[in-house]
Each structure stands twice: as structure tokens, then as C-alpha cells.
Design a protein around this motif. Structure first.
Motif: not given
Length: 304
Positions: A202-218
């Protein structure tokens, strides 16, 4: 006048066949399951014949001819009476069966001794994949990273999947897989896999970043802000991350928040010309200063 049947021969054959049955059974049992099941039929045959000719009544063999006196009458249900010499022929048949049985036993025994050791070969085949996996597992991951760096995302995913078969709970491998889908512009799959990574860590910061970036592209900006703010709360301050978060707030119309994030970027890296241009739009009061910095970065020769 009814004559008594001679049972001396029966008793003799009963004893011989009985001992033979016990001996064969013991030998076959000690030699292992293959010999036991393959040749137990022979010992069972000898045992059955010894039982039949011992004088013990077995209903299964009621219709077989016996050594009754030739002077005794027979019913039609019993069939034709045995002919003279039947007992002698039976003894010959038993001897033949015995010779055949011993021959088969010896042939199988010799073949088993000189045959290749199949059991050892099977064990080596079973052990080899385990050793191969333990040795090859880092190779799968490193090969996937090499292909990823070369831009071969499909091939990289193939190796990531192989590595994950060995270590399915490796959060770094799951993240790498999500990142490959992100760069393939398969953002929904990237989000799904990023969630799997976050369930593992749950503390994997880069995974939160990647998920946020994917939502941004959508264009799902609320979800993007939630994911990126979670990463921010975990002290992620990488400049590209801050630029992305500022861009999301700008899309949402929160100019003040976007400005604060862009200012954080230029504190970390003063070579971001595009960020200075964004600040010039967001802060008209200092627009000229920001434009000058952007121009200096774009044309460093003009400032010499």
C-alpha cells in the motif's frame, strides 16, 4: 462294484503345488510391484489347481472333469465321463505351465537387471525444472527490464509474466508490468495492475503515481487527484510527479494549487522552461520574469 479312486497321486501333487504356490508368491512379493502383479497370476493358477486336486470342493469348478472312478455313473449334466489317461495329461499340462512360468520369470528378471535405470532418469527430469526456475527467475526479470528499456514492451511483458509465475507477490515486478501497459497506452489495464501492486504494498508511491497518471490520461481527474495526492502524502517529490499533479489541478480549474506545485518544481529544477511559461500564465504579476527565465533556458547562447 465301485472301486476307490487312487488319491496317492493327488496328495503328492497337492503338496508339491502348494509349496510351489507359496514359494512363487514369496519371491514375487519380494521382487517388487511389477514382478508381483505381472507374475502373481501364475502363482494363483498353481494355487487354484492345487486346491482343485486336493479334494477340497470348489463350486466354481463343479463342471470340470475329476478323477472319479470310471465305473461310477454320470448324469447328463456332468457331461461325458473322463477318458482314460486324463490324469496323466493333466500332469503333463502342469509341467508345461510350470516350465513356461519359470521361463517368463527368468526372462523378465534378466530384462529388469540389464534394462536402463528409468527411475533415475525420471527423478532427474522432475528435479530439473525446479532448479531451472530458481536459476532462471532473475534472468526473466532482468531480461524483461532490458527489453523494456529498448521499448519492446510486449516482449518485456512476456518475461515479466514468466518471472511472476515464480514470484507472484513481487510488488516491483507487478509495478513494472503496470508501467509497460501504461507506456503501451493501455491505461485501464495499467490501473488494474497498479491496484494489484498496491494491494501487495500500500505504500508503493510510484504505483500511486502510475495509477494517477493513468486516470489523468483517461480524463478522470478526480480519481487522478486522489491517487496523486496519496503519493504526495507519502513524501513523493519527484519533479515530473509534481508537474503531473499541477497539470491535473489546472485541468480541474484550481489555478492556485497548480501554481504552488509548479513553484515546487522550479525549486528542485531551474531548467524547466515549460513550467516557467505555465507560471507566467498563472502569475501575471511576475509574468515577465518567468518568461525571461524560460527564454534563457531555450536560448542559452543569447545570454552570453
Amino acid at each position: 462294484m465301485e472301486q476307490k479312486a487312487d488319491t496317492s497321486g493327488k496328495s503328492k501333487w497337492f503338496g508339491q503345488l502348494g509349496w510351489l504356490f507359496i514359494t512363487l508368491f514369496a519371491v514375487f512379493w519380494s521382487l517388487g510391484s511389477f514382478f508381483f502383479w505381472f507374475l502373481l497370476g501364475l502363482s494363483a493358477m498353481f494355487g487354484s489347481l492345487s486346491m482343485i486336486y486336493s479334494g477340497i470342493h470348489i463350486s466354481l469348478f463343479d463342471n470340470l472333469p475329476t478323477n472319479k472312478s470310471p465305473y461310477q455313473s454320470y448324469t447328463s449334466a456332468m457331461g461325458r465321463p473322463p477318458v482314460a489317461g486324463n490324469e496323466l495329461n493333466l500332469k503333463k499340462a502342469l509341467r508345461i505351465f510350470f516350465i513356461i512360468g519359470v521361463t517368463i520369470f527368468m526372462l523378465v528378471f534378466v530384462v529388469e537387471i540389464f534394462a536402463p535405470d528409468n527411475e533415475a532418469t525420471t527423478e532427474s527430469i522432475e528435479v530439473e525444472p525446479v532448479q531451472s526456475e530458481s536459476i532462471e527467475e532473475p534472468t526473466f526479470a532482468s531480461r524483461g527490464i532490458t527489453l523494456f528499456n529498448d521499448g519492446q514492451y510486449d516482449s518485456a511483458l512476456m518475461y515479466y509474466n514468466k518471472a511472476l509465475e515464480v514470484t507472484p507477490n513481487d510488488a516491483d515486478l507487478v509495478y513494472n508490468k503496470a508501467l509497460a501497459y501504461y507506456l503501451k497506452e493501455d491505461y485501464r489495464t495499467a490501473i488494474r495492475i497498479a491496484r494489484s501492486c498496491l494491494r501487495l504494498s500500500p505504500d508503493y508511491r510510484e504505483a500511486w503515481w502510475l495509477q494517477g497518471g493513468s486516470y489523468f490520461e483517461l480524463n478522470q481527474y478526480d480519481s487522478a487527484i486522489f491517487s496523486l495526492e496519496t503519493a504526495y502524502s507519502k513524501n513523493l517529490r519527484e519533479q515530473n510527479f509534481l508537474i503531473l499533479l499541477g497539470n491535473v489541478y489546472l485541468k480541474k480549474g484550481n489555478r492556485s494549487k497548480a501554481k504552488d506545485l509548479y513553484l515546487e518544481v522550479v525549486k528542485i529544477d531551474t531548467t524547466q522552461a515549460e513550467v516557467y511559461r505555465q507560471l507566467a500564465e498563472l502569475d501575471p504579476e511576475h509574468a515577465e520574469s518567468y518568461r525571461a527565465k524560460a527564454k534563457a533556458i531555450d536560448s542559452p547562447e543569447d545570454n552570453k
